[in-house]
Design a protein around this motif. Structure first.
Motif, short mmCIF file in Angstrom:
data_model
loop_
_atom_site.label_atom_id
_atom_site.label_comp_id
_atom_site.label_asym_id
_atom_site.label_seq_id
_atom_site.Cartn_x
_atom_site.Cartn_y
_atom_site.Cartn_z
N LEU A 31 2.98 6.48 -28.38
CA LEU A 31 2.52 7.84 -28.58
C LEU A 31 3.64 8.64 -29.22
O LEU A 31 4.81 8.48 -28.88
CB LEU A 31 2.15 8.49 -27.25
CG LEU A 31 1.07 7.78 -26.46
CD1 LEU A 31 1.05 8.30 -25.03
CD2 LEU A 31 -0.26 8.02 -27.12
N GLN A 32 3.27 9.52 -30.14
CA GLN A 32 4.24 10.38 -30.81
C GLN A 32 3.68 11.79 -30.82
O GLN A 32 2.54 12.00 -31.23
CB GLN A 32 4.46 9.88 -32.24
CG GLN A 32 5.36 10.74 -33.07
CD GLN A 32 5.57 10.15 -34.45
OE1 GLN A 32 6.00 9.01 -34.56
NE2 GLN A 32 5.26 10.91 -35.47
N TRP A 73 9.26 9.51 -21.89
CA TRP A 73 9.39 10.08 -23.23
C TRP A 73 10.85 10.07 -23.68
O TRP A 73 11.77 10.27 -22.90
CB TRP A 73 8.85 11.51 -23.26
CG TRP A 73 7.37 11.52 -23.11
CD1 TRP A 73 6.67 11.60 -21.94
CD2 TRP A 73 6.41 11.42 -24.15
NE1 TRP A 73 5.32 11.56 -22.19
CE2 TRP A 73 5.13 11.45 -23.54
CE3 TRP A 73 6.49 11.30 -25.53
CZ2 TRP A 73 3.97 11.37 -24.28
CZ3 TRP A 73 5.32 11.22 -26.25
CH2 TRP A 73 4.08 11.25 -25.64
#
Length: 64
Positions: free
Chosen positions: A10-11, A37
């Protein structure tokens, strides 16, 4: 039907406060832990930040 586990990446990018709010929401939804993250990376020429995380998800594959 077979079940497999696959990795996703995920970005999230944007203003730092909005990125942190999105990560907090995903953490509260138990989708991805806030500690997974990356540190915020400052994006050049855009004034925002980028943070990336990865996690495993379960995928159901129908056998044909």
């Amino acid at each position: 039907m077979t079940i497999t586990t696959k990795q996703i990446k995920l970005q999230i990018s944007g203003d730092a406060d909005a990125v942190n709010a999105a990560i907090t929401t995903l953490h509260h939804l138990n989708f991805i832990n806030g500690s997974l993250w990356s540190q915020a990376i400052r994006k050049r020429c855009e004034g925002g930040v980028l943070r990336i995380a990865a996690r495993a998800i379960t995928v159901e594959n129908e056998m044909t």
